[in-house]
Structures are given as C-alpha cells and as structure tokens.
Design an enzyme around this catalytic site. Structure first.
Site, PDB file in Angstrom:
ATOM      1  N   HIS A  58      38.821  33.523  47.720  1.00  0.00           N
ATOM      2  CA  HIS A  58      40.090  34.253  47.619  1.00  0.00           C
ATOM      3  C   HIS A  58      39.848  35.640  47.010  1.00  0.00           C
ATOM      4  O   HIS A  58      40.266  36.659  47.579  1.00  0.00           O
ATOM      5  CB  HIS A  58      41.060  33.453  46.749  1.00  0.00           C
ATOM      6  CG  HIS A  58      42.386  34.106  46.532  1.00  0.00           C
ATOM      7  ND1 HIS A  58      43.517  33.754  47.234  1.00  0.00           N
ATOM      8  CD2 HIS A  58      42.781  35.099  45.679  1.00  0.00           C
ATOM      9  CE1 HIS A  58      44.538  34.497  46.844  1.00  0.00           C
ATOM     10  NE2 HIS A  58      44.121  35.327  45.890  1.00  0.00           N
ATOM     11  N   GLU A  59      39.172  35.664  45.868  1.00  0.00           N
ATOM     12  CA  GLU A  59      38.919  36.948  45.201  1.00  0.00           C
ATOM     13  C   GLU A  59      37.958  37.818  46.011  1.00  0.00           C
ATOM     14  O   GLU A  59      38.079  39.051  46.024  1.00  0.00           O
ATOM     15  CB  GLU A  59      38.383  36.717  43.784  1.00  0.00           C
ATOM     16  CG  GLU A  59      39.321  35.935  42.868  1.00  0.00           C
ATOM     17  CD  GLU A  59      40.722  36.518  42.766  1.00  0.00           C
ATOM     18  OE1 GLU A  59      40.893  37.731  43.009  1.00  0.00           O
ATOM     19  OE2 GLU A  59      41.657  35.757  42.449  1.00  0.00           O
ATOM     20  N   HIS A  93      40.006  39.782  48.446  1.00  0.00           N
ATOM     21  CA  HIS A  93      40.556  40.996  47.846  1.00  0.00           C
ATOM     22  C   HIS A  93      39.491  42.090  47.771  1.00  0.00           C
ATOM     23  O   HIS A  93      39.732  43.248  48.112  1.00  0.00           O
ATOM     24  CB  HIS A  93      41.047  40.716  46.421  1.00  0.00           C
ATOM     25  CG  HIS A  93      42.325  39.958  46.337  1.00  0.00           C
ATOM     26  ND1 HIS A  93      43.478  40.347  46.987  1.00  0.00           N
ATOM     27  CD2 HIS A  93      42.654  38.831  45.642  1.00  0.00           C
ATOM     28  CE1 HIS A  93      44.452  39.500  46.700  1.00  0.00           C
ATOM     29  NE2 HIS A  93      43.978  38.571  45.894  1.00  0.00           N
ATOM     30  N   HIS A 153      38.579  43.611  51.079  1.00  0.00           N
ATOM     31  CA  HIS A 153      39.673  44.497  51.497  1.00  0.00           C
ATOM     32  C   HIS A 153      39.518  45.854  50.807  1.00  0.00           C
ATOM     33  O   HIS A 153      39.606  46.917  51.444  1.00  0.00           O
ATOM     34  CB  HIS A 153      41.014  43.850  51.117  1.00  0.00           C
ATOM     35  CG  HIS A 153      42.203  44.479  51.765  1.00  0.00           C
ATOM     36  ND1 HIS A 153      43.499  44.035  51.537  1.00  0.00           N
ATOM     37  CD2 HIS A 153      42.337  45.534  52.609  1.00  0.00           C
ATOM     38  CE1 HIS A 153      44.341  44.768  52.232  1.00  0.00           C
ATOM     39  NE2 HIS A 153      43.667  45.699  52.886  1.00  0.00           N
TER      40      HIS A 153
END
Length: 603
Positions: free
Chosen positions: A388-389, A392, A395
């Site tokens: 998940h991190e 980020h 991105h």
C-alpha cells in the site's frame, strides 16, 4: 520482548535521510537561509502585473522558497517520527513547522494579486514567454477560484487567524491523545491489561470475547464522560469551516472542500447514494460473520475479529519484499525495477523502536525520495501495508520524475488510488498462488483480508462521509450540534449500515466522538472513491498489460497537471458514473459467496 532503542536498530532497516542533508548542521544552515529570506518576500508584491518577465521571476522565487521549506520540513518530520523522544528532533520539527507557516503567510498576497490581474492580460503573459507556458494549467485553476478569493489584506488576516480557528481541533487532539486515560481491561482469565489507542485494535481483533467486550466498554466509557466537550469541539470545528466557506463566498463547506480539489459535488452524492442502494450486500457480509462465529447474538465488538481460525502465518520482511515484487509484475518490468529502488536505496524505515511514530505512511518532497515509515510485524496485514505504502511512493516517484515542480504533487482525491490498486494486485497474486497450491486455508486468509478491506475502506468510510455531511448541513441550516443530537443521528446510521445481524450496544452512539477524520473537512469520502477506482484500474491492468502502461502514463505520471476527475477518466475510470462503485460492490458480493463456499464445504 524488549523494545529496541533507535540506536540499536540495524542501519539497513532504517531509511537513509543523508540524501536530503548529509548532517543536521547542513539542515540548520539551509534553515537559516530560509529564515533570512522571509524579509525579502515582500519585494515580490505588486510586481507580477508589470511584465511577463516579472511574473516569471515571482513564480520562480515562490517555487525556490517552497522547494526549500518543503525539503526542510520532510527532513525534520521524518527525524522526529523515527524517535519522538529525541528532544533535538522535536525542536527541529517545531521550528520548521513554524517557519513553514510564516513563509506561507508572507506569500499569501500572491493568489489575490493574480486574481486582481485582468484575465486577458494574464493569459497574454503566458503566451509571451515560453518559460511561462508551463504555468498555464496552474493559472487556469487559480482563475476558477476568482469568485472565492478576497483582496490581499483580507486573505492575510484570515491566514493569520488560522491558529485561533484551529483551537477546537487542537482541543480534540489533546483529549484524544495527550490527556486520554482509559481504564485497564480484563481478559477471560482475569488478567488486567493496559488500554490505549495502540492496544485497542489488538484487543478488538482478539479471539477473547470477554476482552473485546471490556475493551469496547472501557473505550466508550471515556468518550461518554467527555461527550459534551467533544460535541463542543466538533461543533467549533464545523463552524470554523463554515466561516472559511462563508467569507470566501462558497455555497457550503462541502462546496468549498470539493472545489479546492476541483471535484463536482455530484461525485459525493453519487457515492453515498450508490452505497446506500447496495447496503444489502454489507448486511449479507455481517450475516456471514454471525454464521461463521456461531454467536447467538452478534455484537459490534465482534465485527473486527477474523473469520479465519488458527494461528495466522508469519512473513519476514524479505518474504514480504519478494511477494510485493511478484505481485506488481503485471505492471511491467520498468515498474518492478523502479520499485526495487525503494529497497536498494533505503526509502523504508522498517521496524518498530522506542519512541517511533505508530502506523505507516509514505512521505517526501519534490526534491527527496518518497520515504516510507513502517512498523513491520510479520503479519499478512503488514505485507498489504507495505505494498500500500509502496503504491503511494511509486505514485510520488513517477509524478516527480515526469512533472515539473508546479505539478509535482497530486490531489488528495487521487492519493489512495495507487496504493489500493497495489493491494488489489497483491490479493490477486496471492489468491492465485495459493489456489495452485490447493491451500484453502491461505485462500480464505486472502479473501478475509479483501472482505475486511471492502468493509473498512468502502462502506465504513461512506458511513462516516454521510455523518460528516449531516453535521455540516445541520450547522449550515442553523442547527446546533448537541451531544444528544449527534448520538441519535450516529446510532441511526450505524443501524442502517450494519443491518439486522447485530444486537446493538447503545455505547456505539459515542463512536463519532473519537474519529479524528471528522476534523479534516470532507476527507473520508476520498477513501471510498479511491478504493472503487483502484478496484476498477487493477481489473483493467490484470486484463491487459497495455492498460498497465496507460495507468502509469496517464495516472501515476500526471501529478497535478490535470483535474483529478479527468486524470482518472484518461486512465480508464469515469467516477462521474456509478459503474466503478457498483463493480466494486459486485466484486465484494462475489467474494462473500466464495468465502462462504470454501469455509463450509468441508465442515
């Protein structure tokens, strides 16, 4: 187990902040330069309308100062978070944050000045100099805010009032964090255990039902005893948002919050309406929980426990690294190689230590690596947290690689899409892997993880969004947010969303009072929209590798260079329609059936 001190953590398990500043002395040198430059900011006032060259010089100076304070802030807050007991890092962070506020206040003249310029003249400047053309969309967004921008002095006064207007939020933070004291709780064997925000989640996931019940009661006993104060703090916070909305000529606080991200209000209503029409699927999930647990009465303190029996498998960090890199292979070789940089260049602070901030996040600036804070605990849940991190951070990495500084960040509306898309890819990879191995227990583990995600990130956040909007509408229409009113309305929503599977404990009516996101101003709905968009995008990526390339080029690499809704649409998802939300709920429904089939077929 003894908690590690920061100095005892292996270097390879920490993030490398020397790429920002080699030493703390280097940090303070740059800090002093930034502090000294504050007095020069006023030289940029009343300058932008003189010529295209002057406009460019002011914008370049703003970017230079923004980049410097952002870099200082990233370094300071990461050091503070890695060990909050270290006084020198607390001082570094506090001083940097204060400096950031001072610089922001001094630059507050710029947007009003841009607004005061004749729009035709401003556009002619953009065409006159090649270097100014990059700011065209930046100026376009500012122009859309012309009806909501005041004169320079008014904006400055409002900026200076920011600290006073945030008092309610700060009071809540003190009650919820600094001054909080919960009663100890007993487990089924009579052992007394300390309850705090960190242990609450652990206890509520425990298979010990006595411990869960006592934890639930202790938690809400505290909030109930402060309920009138907390109603006052949330009321004050909503009123401060209304003040900003009213002074800037917005129709409502929601109009202001969504306009700042260039999101049509219809997106919000569409999300809530679509989820409300499909609450039967959430009720179906809770009935499955009751069936699996075998409880005569399912209580709200039962909703967080896993439907998986036995001890969950553990995965060390090297295994987690291997799994996430395998999971993102559908994204293409370049994406995998770029993600490897996070491990090779030490973007990640991996393990817990005494004084380290809890939880996990991705953080960085345009001029830094996209760092990740973890407190890795070897569970499958934390493998999902890792990917998940990393979503980020990737991105951020692609945005900064392909966009100029002006567009080198991304809208909060888009922030959860890349991270949740990565989670969906991990779920798909693990489920197929365990299916090939005919490992039904592991398949159920993955399904349970996915089902929990749908409940917590889609349905629960929409329930929060509905309650948040109700509070703001009440104040907008002249109503009063008393504790009795808030408790009544929140309990109604809880019952609507959770359905008839539960026997309700009245204490849940106080839950609104402990949710910090209600102080953020229309933030929570973005978790749900991001989740829905991510499910749709991950499906496209898994269907065709060409879609992965489109996703990288049209989403990850676009930053703030277009409106959020357009960025998603160009990547393949139209959030103005209900399709993505309905598709996500249909997938949730399908996974409920699959879990039930697998779980009971050998019972």
């Amino acid at each position: 187990m003894t908690e590690l001190l920061r100095k005892d953590v292996k270097l390879e398990n920490t993030w490398d902040l020397t790429s920002i500043f080699k030493t703390d002395e280097d940090f303070w040198t740059v800090f002093k330069e930034a502090e000294e430059d504050i007095s020069k900011i006023s030289e940029n006032q009343n300058k932008i309308n003189k010529s295209a060259k002057d406009l460019l010089e002011v914008l370049k100076e703003l970017e230079r100062q923004e980049l410097r304070i952002e870099t200082l802030y990233v370094y300071a807050h990461l050091l503070n978070d890695q060990d909050t007991t270290e006084a020198k890092y607390k001082e570094m962070y506090s001083k940097t944050y204060d400096l950031y506020l001072r610089i922001s206040t001094e630059w507050s003249f710029l947007t009003p000045e841009l607004m005061e310029m004749d729009e035709d003249l401003l556009n002619s400047y953009l065409e006159e100099l090649e270097e100014l053309k990059v700011y065209k969309f930046y100026i376009e967004k500012i122009n859309t805010a012309r009806p909501h921008t005041l004169d320079k002095e008014s904006e400055r006064l409002i900026a200076m009032a920011g600290s006073a207007l945030s008092a309610s939020s700060e009071t809540f933070s003190a009650l919820n964090n600094t001054d909080v004291k919960f009663d100890d709780v007993e487990d089924k064997d009579g052992n007394k255990l300390p309850l705090n925000h960190g242990t609450y989640g652990l206890y509520m996931e425990s298979k010990d039902r006595v411990l869960r019940k006592n934890t639930f009661n202790s938690m809400y006993k505290y909030y109930s005893s402060h309920i009138n104060t907390l109603a006052s703090t949330i009321s004050g916070n909503v009123k401060s948002k209304k003040y900003y909305a009213d002074t800037h000529n917005y129709k409502s606080t929601r109009h202001m919050a969504l306009s700042n991200n260039h999101i049509p209000e219809e997106i919000y209503d569409n999300l809530v309406d679509t989820v409300n029409k499909n609450l039967n699927v959430l009720h179906k999930y809770h009935r499955l929980q009751k069936k699996v647990f075998g409880f005569e009465e399912l209580r709200l303190y039962d909703r967080s426990i896993s439907m998986i029996e036995g001890e969950a498998p553990k995965f060390d960090f090297e295994q987690a690294k291997e799994m996430v890199l395998e999971a993102v292979k559908p994204m293409g070789e370049k994406y995998v190689d770029d993600m490897k940089l996070a491990f090779d260049e030490r973007w990640i602070d991996i393990e817990p230590n005494k004084g380290k901030r809890s939880g996990a996040y991705s953080s960085g600036g345009y001029n830094t690596k996209p760092y990740i804070l973890l407190n890795y605990d070897n569970t499958l849940n934390y493998v999902f947290t890792l990917i998940h991190e990393l979503g980020h951070s990737m991105h951020s990495y692609y945005t900064r690689q392909y966009q100029p500084q002006t567009y080198g960040s991304y809208s909060i509306f888009l922030a959860e899409v890349a991270s949740t898309c990565n989670e969906a890819l991990l779920s798909d990879y693990l489920y197929k892997k365990f299916e090939k191995e005919n490992n039904k227990e592991a398949m159920l583990l993955v399904l349970n993880q996915e089902l929990t995600g749908y409940v917590s990130t889609l349905f629960r956040q929409v329930m929060f969004a509905e309650f948040e909007h109700l509070m703001h509408k009440t104040v907008q229409e002249g109503g009063v947010l008393t504790s009795e009113y808030l408790n009544e309305k929140y309990l109604e929503l809880v019952k609507k969303y959770h359905g008839d599977a539960f026997t309700y404990d009245e204490e849940i009516k106080n839950e609104w009072s402990r949710v910090p996101h209600f102080y953020y101003n229309y933030y929570v709905y973005q978790y749900a929209t991001g989740f829905s968009a991510a499910q749709a995008l991950s499906s496209l990526i898994l269907e065709d590798s060409k879609n992965a390339e489109i996703y990288i080029n049209e989403f990850l690499a676009k930053g703030n260079s277009n409106y959020p809704i357009n960025i998603l649409k160009n990547a393949g998802v139209d959030m103005s329609k209900s399709d993505s939300i309905e598709r996500a709920i249909a997938d949730f429904d399908k996974k409920i059936d699959e879990f039930e089939r697998l779980y009971f077929e050998n019972k």
